[in-house]
Scaffold this motif. Structure first.
Motif, short mmCIF file in Angstrom:
data_model
loop_
_atom_site.label_atom_id
_atom_site.label_comp_id
_atom_site.label_asym_id
_atom_site.label_seq_id
_atom_site.Cartn_x
_atom_site.Cartn_y
_atom_site.Cartn_z
N PRO A 1 3.23 40.98 -42.82
CA PRO A 1 2.07 40.83 -41.94
C PRO A 1 1.38 39.49 -42.10
O PRO A 1 1.39 38.88 -43.16
CB PRO A 1 1.14 41.97 -42.38
N GLN A 2 0.78 39.03 -41.00
CA GLN A 2 0.02 37.78 -40.96
C GLN A 2 -1.30 38.04 -40.25
O GLN A 2 -1.33 38.69 -39.21
CB GLN A 2 0.83 36.72 -40.21
N ILE A 3 -2.39 37.52 -40.81
CA ILE A 3 -3.70 37.67 -40.19
C ILE A 3 -3.69 37.04 -38.80
O ILE A 3 -3.12 35.97 -38.58
CB ILE A 3 -4.79 37.01 -41.05
N ALA A 4 -4.31 37.72 -37.84
CA ALA A 4 -4.40 37.21 -36.47
C ALA A 4 -5.78 37.52 -35.92
O ALA A 4 -6.58 38.22 -36.55
CB ALA A 4 -3.31 37.86 -35.60
N ASP A 5 -6.07 36.98 -34.73
CA ASP A 5 -7.36 37.26 -34.09
C ASP A 5 -7.45 38.70 -33.62
O ASP A 5 -8.54 39.26 -33.48
CB ASP A 5 -7.56 36.33 -32.89
N GLU A 6 -6.28 39.31 -33.37
CA GLU A 6 -6.27 40.69 -32.92
C GLU A 6 -6.71 41.62 -34.07
O GLU A 6 -6.67 41.23 -35.24
CB GLU A 6 -4.86 41.09 -32.46
N PRO A 7 -7.10 42.84 -33.74
CA PRO A 7 -7.51 43.78 -34.80
C PRO A 7 -6.43 44.00 -35.86
O PRO A 7 -6.73 44.12 -37.04
CB PRO A 7 -7.80 45.07 -34.03
N ALA A 8 -5.17 44.03 -35.43
CA ALA A 8 -4.08 44.28 -36.38
C ALA A 8 -3.33 42.99 -36.68
O ALA A 8 -3.23 42.11 -35.81
CB ALA A 8 -3.11 45.32 -35.80
N PRO A 9 -2.80 42.84 -37.89
CA PRO A 9 -1.99 41.66 -38.21
C PRO A 9 -0.72 41.64 -37.35
O PRO A 9 -0.31 42.65 -36.80
CB PRO A 9 -1.65 41.85 -39.69
N ARG B 1 0.13 29.56 -29.37
CA ARG B 1 0.47 30.34 -28.18
C ARG B 1 1.29 31.58 -28.49
O ARG B 1 1.43 32.46 -27.63
CB ARG B 1 1.24 29.45 -27.20
N ALA B 2 1.82 31.65 -29.71
CA ALA B 2 2.63 32.82 -30.08
C ALA B 2 1.76 34.02 -30.46
O ALA B 2 2.27 35.12 -30.63
CB ALA B 2 3.56 32.46 -31.25
N TYR B 3 0.46 33.82 -30.59
CA TYR B 3 -0.44 34.92 -30.91
C TYR B 3 -0.94 35.59 -29.63
O TYR B 3 -1.30 34.92 -28.65
CB TYR B 3 -1.65 34.42 -31.70
N GLY B 4 -0.98 36.91 -29.65
CA GLY B 4 -1.58 37.67 -28.56
C GLY B 4 -1.01 37.33 -27.21
O GLY B 4 0.21 37.23 -27.03
N ASP B 5 -1.91 37.13 -26.23
CA ASP B 5 -1.49 36.85 -24.86
C ASP B 5 -1.76 35.39 -24.49
O ASP B 5 -2.07 35.06 -23.35
CB ASP B 5 -2.22 37.77 -23.88
N ARG B 6 -1.62 34.49 -25.47
CA ARG B 6 -1.91 33.08 -25.24
C ARG B 6 -0.74 32.29 -24.66
O ARG B 6 -0.84 31.07 -24.50
CB ARG B 6 -2.32 32.40 -26.55
#
Length: 292
Positions: free
Chosen positions: A100-108, A230-235
C-alpha cells in the motif's frame, strides 16, 4: 496495428526462447486485443521450465525497452507478472504489487497498480524512454518497507537508490536512464510537496535538481512527476500544478545574473537572490484554487 503485430511474430520465432518470453509480452503491449489465454499458458510453461535462468540480464534489456515504449507498457508488466517472468527478471518491481501507498483518496493505493497507471500516462504523453524507466524503478525502495509502518515508507530512498544502481548495472541501462531514475527516487516526493509559501526551499530544490545546469533533465523529471501524479485517482491527463509552480520559480531565477555575484559569499548570495526572486514571483501570481 494488428498487421504490425502479425509481422512481428516471425521475428519472435527467430529469437532465443528466453528472450521470446519477454518479446511476446512486449508485442502484446503493442496489440489492441486483450492478451490471449493460450499465449499466457505458453509463457507460463516456458517460465516454469526455467527458460529465463540461463539468459544474461543485459540481453533482456532491448526486449524490455520494446515493451516500455509500446502503446500499453502496463500490459507488458501485467503479462510478465501473470506468467511469472517479472519475478525473475525484475523482482524489485514484482515486490511492489500488494504494497500500500498513501494517497489523497480515503484508502491507500497498490504500488504495483499505481506503477502500471503511471506507465500508461507516460505512453499517453509519448514520454521518452528515460521517463518510463524512472517510473518503473523510482519506488523499488518501498517493496520491503516494514509492515508496521505501512502505508508509509520510511527511509525508502536509502533502500531504493542502491537497488536502482544495481538494476541498471544488471540490465545495462543507459546512463541517462539510470540518472533520471535516481533523481526521481530521491526527489520525486519532494517535488510533489513543493509549496508556494516556501520560496527558500524551492530555490534549494531547483539547485539540487540541476534545473539551472541541466534544464533538459529537469524537464524530464517534471514529466516523471506529472505521470506519477496523474496515476492517482481520476487525474488521468490532468495538468500537474507543481510543474507550473516550479516553472514560474525557474523563470524568476532566469533574470538573475550569477556572474555578478563573486567572492567568498557568492554562492550564498546567489541562492538568496534566487529565493527573493521566487518569493516575489509567487506573491505576484494568483494561485486561487490550486494545491499547495
Amino acid at each position: 496495428m494488428a498487421r504490425k503485430f502479425t509481422r512481428s511474430l516471425a521475428d519472435l520465432a527467430q529469437t532465443h526462447p528466453a528472450l521470446g518470453i519477454i518479446r511476446l509480452a512486449a508485442l502484446l503491449a503493442e496489440a489492441e486485443a486483450a492478451t490471449d489465454a493460450d499465449a499466457l499458458d505458453l509463457l507460463f510453461e516456458q517460465v516454469d521450465a526455467g527458460f529465463l535462468l540461463d539468459v544474461a540480464p543485459s540481453e533482456i534489456w532491448p526486449e524490455l525497452v520494446r515493451g516500455l515504449m509500446a502503446r500499453s507498457p502496463a500490459k507488458m508488466i501485467e503479462t510478465l507478472r501473470e506468467c511469472g517472468a517479472l519475478a525473475q527478471i525484475l523482482p524489485e518491481t514484482e515486490a511492489l504489487f500488494g504494497v500500500p501507498q498513501i494517497a489523497d483518496e480515503p484508502a491507500p493505493v497498490d504500488l504495483g497498480e499505481h506503477l502500471k497507471k503511471a506507465l500508461e500516462e507516460a505512453a499517453r504523453c509519448e514520454a521518452p524512454l528515460p521517463v518510463r524507466v524512472a517510473l518503473l524503478l523510482m519506488n523499488v525502495g518501498k517493496g520491503d518497507s516494514p509492515p508496521e509502518h505501512l502505508p508509509s515508507h520510511y527511509r525508502h530512498i536509502e533502500r531504493g537508490l542502491p537497488r536502482i544502481e544495481a538494476i541498471c548495472l544488471r540490465l545495462g541501462a543507459p546512463r541517462e536512464c539510470r540518472e533520471l531514475a535516481l533523481l526521481a527516487a530521491a526527489e520525486g516526493e519532494r517535488v510533489h510537496r513543493a509549496s508556494k509559501t516556501r520560496a527558500g526551499p524551492v530555490a534549494l530544490m531547483l539547485e539540487r535538481l540541476g534545473a539551472f545546469e541541466a534544464p533538459e533533465r529537469f524537464q524530464l523529471l517534471m514529466t516523471v512527476c506529472a505521470c506519477d501524479y496523474r496515476a492517482y485517482g481520476d487525474r488521468s491527463g490532468a495538468a500537474y500544478p507543481k510543474a507550473a509552480l516550479l516553472e514560474l520559480a525557474l523563470e524568476a531565477c532566469a533574470k538573475i545574473d550569477g556572474t555578478e555575484l563573486t567572492g567568498q559569499g557568492g554562492e550564498e548570495e546567489l541562492h538568496e537572490a534566487r529565493a527573493a526572486a521566487i518569493a516575489w514571483a509567487f506573491n505576484s501570481q494568483r494561485w486561487s484554487g490550486e494545491e499547495d
